[in-house]
Design an enzyme around this catalytic site. Sequence first.
Site, PDB file in Angstrom:
ATOM      1  N   TYR A 122     -11.910  11.453   8.294  1.00  0.00           N
ATOM      2  CA  TYR A 122     -12.149  12.859   7.963  1.00  0.00           C
ATOM      3  C   TYR A 122     -13.379  13.411   8.689  1.00  0.00           C
ATOM      4  O   TYR A 122     -13.412  14.588   9.074  1.00  0.00           O
ATOM      5  CB  TYR A 122     -12.275  13.036   6.446  1.00  0.00           C
ATOM      6  CG  TYR A 122     -10.922  13.098   5.777  1.00  0.00           C
ATOM      7  CD1 TYR A 122     -10.101  14.207   5.935  1.00  0.00           C
ATOM      8  CD2 TYR A 122     -10.449  12.041   5.020  1.00  0.00           C
ATOM      9  CE1 TYR A 122      -8.850  14.268   5.347  1.00  0.00           C
ATOM     10  CE2 TYR A 122      -9.189  12.081   4.430  1.00  0.00           C
ATOM     11  CZ  TYR A 122      -8.400  13.204   4.593  1.00  0.00           C
ATOM     12  OH  TYR A 122      -7.152  13.256   4.018  1.00  0.00           O
ATOM     13  N   GLU A 215       2.189 -12.151  -4.027  1.00  0.00           N
ATOM     14  CA  GLU A 215       2.497 -10.945  -3.253  1.00  0.00           C
ATOM     15  C   GLU A 215       2.426  -9.685  -4.099  1.00  0.00           C
ATOM     16  O   GLU A 215       1.823  -8.688  -3.685  1.00  0.00           O
ATOM     17  CB  GLU A 215       3.900 -11.069  -2.632  1.00  0.00           C
ATOM     18  CG  GLU A 215       4.352  -9.807  -1.919  1.00  0.00           C
ATOM     19  CD  GLU A 215       5.777  -9.893  -1.400  1.00  0.00           C
ATOM     20  OE1 GLU A 215       6.301  -8.846  -0.989  1.00  0.00           O
ATOM     21  OE2 GLU A 215       6.376 -10.985  -1.396  1.00  0.00           O
ATOM     22  N   ASP A 268       8.181 -12.949  -2.077  1.00  0.00           N
ATOM     23  CA  ASP A 268       9.635 -12.759  -2.080  1.00  0.00           C
ATOM     24  C   ASP A 268      10.261 -13.565  -0.943  1.00  0.00           C
ATOM     25  O   ASP A 268       9.638 -13.784   0.110  1.00  0.00           O
ATOM     26  CB  ASP A 268       9.980 -11.280  -1.893  1.00  0.00           C
ATOM     27  CG  ASP A 268       9.693 -10.439  -3.119  1.00  0.00           C
ATOM     28  OD1 ASP A 268       9.618 -11.002  -4.229  1.00  0.00           O
ATOM     29  OD2 ASP A 268       9.549  -9.206  -2.962  1.00  0.00           O
TER      30      ASP A 268
END
Length: 381
Positions: A122, A215, A268
């Site tokens: 920014y 995870e 996963d």
Amino acid sequence: MGDERRSTIFFTEQHLSYADILPPLEVRARIEIAVLNFLKDLNSPTPAISNLPMINRKSSNSRVNQSLLTEASWIFLSRSFCTKSLTRENSAKAFIRAWKVMEMCYSILLLEKRVTQRELFYKLLCSSPDYFTTQLQVNQTIQDVVALLRCSRYSLGIMASSRGSIAGRLLLQGPDQETVDCTKCGSSGYAISGDLNILEKLVMKTDANYIIVIEKHAIFQRLAEDKVFNQIPCILITAKGYPDLATRFLLHRMSRVFPKMPIFGLVDWNPAGLAILCTFKYGSIGMGLEAYKYACNIKWLGLRKDDLELIPQESFIPLRPKDMQIAKSLTSSQILQDNYKEELAVMVESGQRAEIEALYFHGYDFLGKYLANKIVQVHYI
């Protein structure tokens, strides 16, 4: 901050490049030297605009170095250079961006402040809107400056943002802070600071036998709520998806503080889960010269192809195009060890993925039993 290069005596260090952790005075001196060299070339009898020589961060310049003393390995960059030039159309804006970021970092260091990448974006968006329009441009330019000055982003005054949490059998004490008992932080755990200086100075004590990296935050919450660390003497840590730098840094430091404690990963069974595991294990090429500071010797505990018999057929999900893209990227990389390649090949061949939550088919308390059984299997092997 500690430097693992001292212990990896079998690495060919003369061919590797690193980002040093430097005090603000030295970083400012390196920026000043870059400016003086630029002005010297401009004021020479044959004026010219000097190029910016940077360590090449392309995957073709990456190396995976294996220590002969341990199983640990990390991604490094070899000493091959590329340049950013104001006279070349394809790199002119990148050349200017590098100077803009150096200017901003110089001011930050003078003020003895630290900023996040988002805060820096920014500031640059407002001061140099013609050159910075996206966060990605800022992130890439920071790595350009790291590759130019050979110092870490933290040395430039840039602080990591953090999403990570930690729970379990760990006591943490920071500078001038009370001791935090991570067994008493509830299901959300203790929020990991984005200030790497604080993380480096943490005093850590534990009676755990394992560190388990998870995870997903929802799975982390389930295990923390069930106080699985009372059944399995462990520390739980999550980055809530793709790992942020602060969580990776803390895990890396824990691997140094507790060098004999095994680190296991629960992800996963899909290409994205494997990519997350590999980021923890090897670091990432995107971090360039700093990759080794964010890596640890993590073992893939689950989900593995041997666990698929535990999952109902109805719970399998077809692989998406993004999964196939990640699989292709992993397959073409140099980092994937043979047993990981085998797992990935099975995923692609089956065209399916399985998520950790599918184990809830056996009951909400099954995850703890699953982890205990898997850890026994790994130690037995």
